[in-house]
Scaffold this active site. Structure first.
Site, PDB file in Angstrom:
ATOM      1  N   HIS A 107       0.842  -1.202   0.000  1.00  0.00           N
ATOM      2  CA  HIS A 107       0.000   0.000   0.000  1.00  0.00           C
ATOM      3  C   HIS A 107       0.873   1.245   0.000  1.00  0.00           C
ATOM      4  CE1 HIS A 107       0.774  -1.081   4.188  1.00  0.00           C
ATOM      5  NE2 HIS A 107       0.757   0.220   4.436  1.00  0.00           N
ATOM      6  N   PHE A 108       0.270   2.328  -0.468  1.00  0.00           N
ATOM      7  CA  PHE A 108       0.958   3.613  -0.534  1.00  0.00           C
ATOM      8  C   PHE A 108       0.208   4.601   0.346  1.00  0.00           C
ATOM      9  CE2 PHE A 108       1.918   1.233  -4.269  1.00  0.00           C
ATOM     10  CZ  PHE A 108       3.245   1.500  -4.528  1.00  0.00           C
TER      11      PHE A 108
HETATM   12  P1  5GP Z   1       2.181   0.497   7.222  1.00  0.00           P
HETATM   13  O1  5GP Z   1       2.744   0.683   8.615  1.00  0.00           O
HETATM   14  O2  5GP Z   1       1.987  -0.955   6.947  1.00  0.00           O
HETATM   15  O3  5GP Z   1       2.933   1.219   6.157  1.00  0.00           O
HETATM   16  O4  5GP Z   1       0.774   1.206   7.224  1.00  0.00           O
HETATM   17  C1  5GP Z   1      -0.396   0.628   7.668  1.00  0.00           C
HETATM   18  C2  5GP Z   1      -1.362   1.761   7.861  1.00  0.00           C
HETATM   19  O5  5GP Z   1      -2.655   1.206   7.974  1.00  0.00           O
HETATM   20  C3  5GP Z   1      -1.122   2.604   9.112  1.00  0.00           C
HETATM   21  O6  5GP Z   1      -0.942   3.953   8.743  1.00  0.00           O
HETATM   22  C4  5GP Z   1      -2.363   2.384   9.960  1.00  0.00           C
HETATM   23  O7  5GP Z   1      -2.777   3.560  10.592  1.00  0.00           O
HETATM   24  C5  5GP Z   1      -3.381   1.914   8.938  1.00  0.00           C
HETATM   25  N1  5GP Z   1      -4.360   0.956   9.419  1.00  0.00           N
HETATM   26  C6  5GP Z   1      -4.157  -0.074  10.281  1.00  0.00           C
HETATM   27  N2  5GP Z   1      -5.300  -0.784  10.434  1.00  0.00           N
HETATM   28  C7  5GP Z   1      -6.225  -0.189   9.647  1.00  0.00           C
HETATM   29  C8  5GP Z   1      -7.607  -0.464   9.387  1.00  0.00           C
HETATM   30  O8  5GP Z   1      -8.210  -1.399   9.911  1.00  0.00           O
HETATM   31  N3  5GP Z   1      -8.244   0.365   8.512  1.00  0.00           N
HETATM   32  C9  5GP Z   1      -7.617   1.428   7.915  1.00  0.00           C
HETATM   33  N4  5GP Z   1      -8.334   2.178   7.083  1.00  0.00           N
HETATM   34  N5  5GP Z   1      -6.323   1.711   8.147  1.00  0.00           N
HETATM   35  C10 5GP Z   1      -5.627   0.916   9.005  1.00  0.00           C
END
Ligand code: 5GP
Length: 146
Positions: A107-108
């Site tokens: 994801h971005f």
């Molecule tokens: P990563 O750390 O993997 O780059 O980003 C994951 C992102 O997903 C984080 O910014 C976090 O706030 C968001 N996130 C985590 N769980 C959920 C969810 O259940 N729904 C949504 N919309 N965002 C989420």
């Protein structure tokens, strides 16, 4: 020594959202990707572009996925910036736990930036669902103009 990228695990939260097992308010839902608001935004309008094709992150993504998804990332960045008259927009993408990744489906992050307003910490502090709904509406309105 570098470790191999672990295999994709379809039990992650974004895979569940993509499959519709967890409901989501989508800003974009096309053949390439979906976009949703980040529930723990680093700034007003922080949203996520999630390719439909499964990969853990950038390290195991196919060239085709990356080529197809980047124009959608750019479109969402333009819309999110315009929706809140942001001064800039940051696009971020994290790979593996050591790289800051917490959800293991590519994801971005699209993070509008406002002069003089520091970004909040990554993946910390949820905002009310009603606020996210309003922000989603504002971004959708800008997407409709593009
Ligand atoms: P990563 O750390 O993997 O780059 O980003 C994951 C992102 O997903 C984080 O910014 C976090 O706030 C968001 N996130 C985590 N769980 C959920 C969810 O259940 N729904 C949504 N919309 N965002 C989420």
């Amino acid at each position: 020594m570098s470790a191999a990228t672990p295999a994709y695990d379809d039990g992650n939260i974004f895979a569940k959202i993509l499959r519709g097992e967890i409901p989501s308010d989508r800003l974009i839902d096309d053949e390439v990707a979906i976009a949703i608001m980040d529930i723990m935004p680093e700034s007003k309008g922080h949203c996520l572009l999630i390719p439909k094709t499964a990969s853990r992150n950038l390290l195991d993504a196919s060239d085709e996925t990356l080529a197809r998804v980047m124009p959608v990332v750019a479109k969402l960045a333009r819309a999110a910036k315009a929706a809140f008259s942001a001064d800039g927009v940051r696009v971020a993408q994290f790979n593996e736990e050591a790289g800051g990744q917490t959800v293991f489906h590519l994801h971005f992050h699209i993070v509008p930036v406002y002069e003089g307003v520091p970004l909040k910490r990554h993946a910390m502090g949820e905002v009310p669902a009603e606020t996210l709904k309003e922000h989603a509406e504002a971004i959708r309105a800008e997407l409709a103009k593009l």
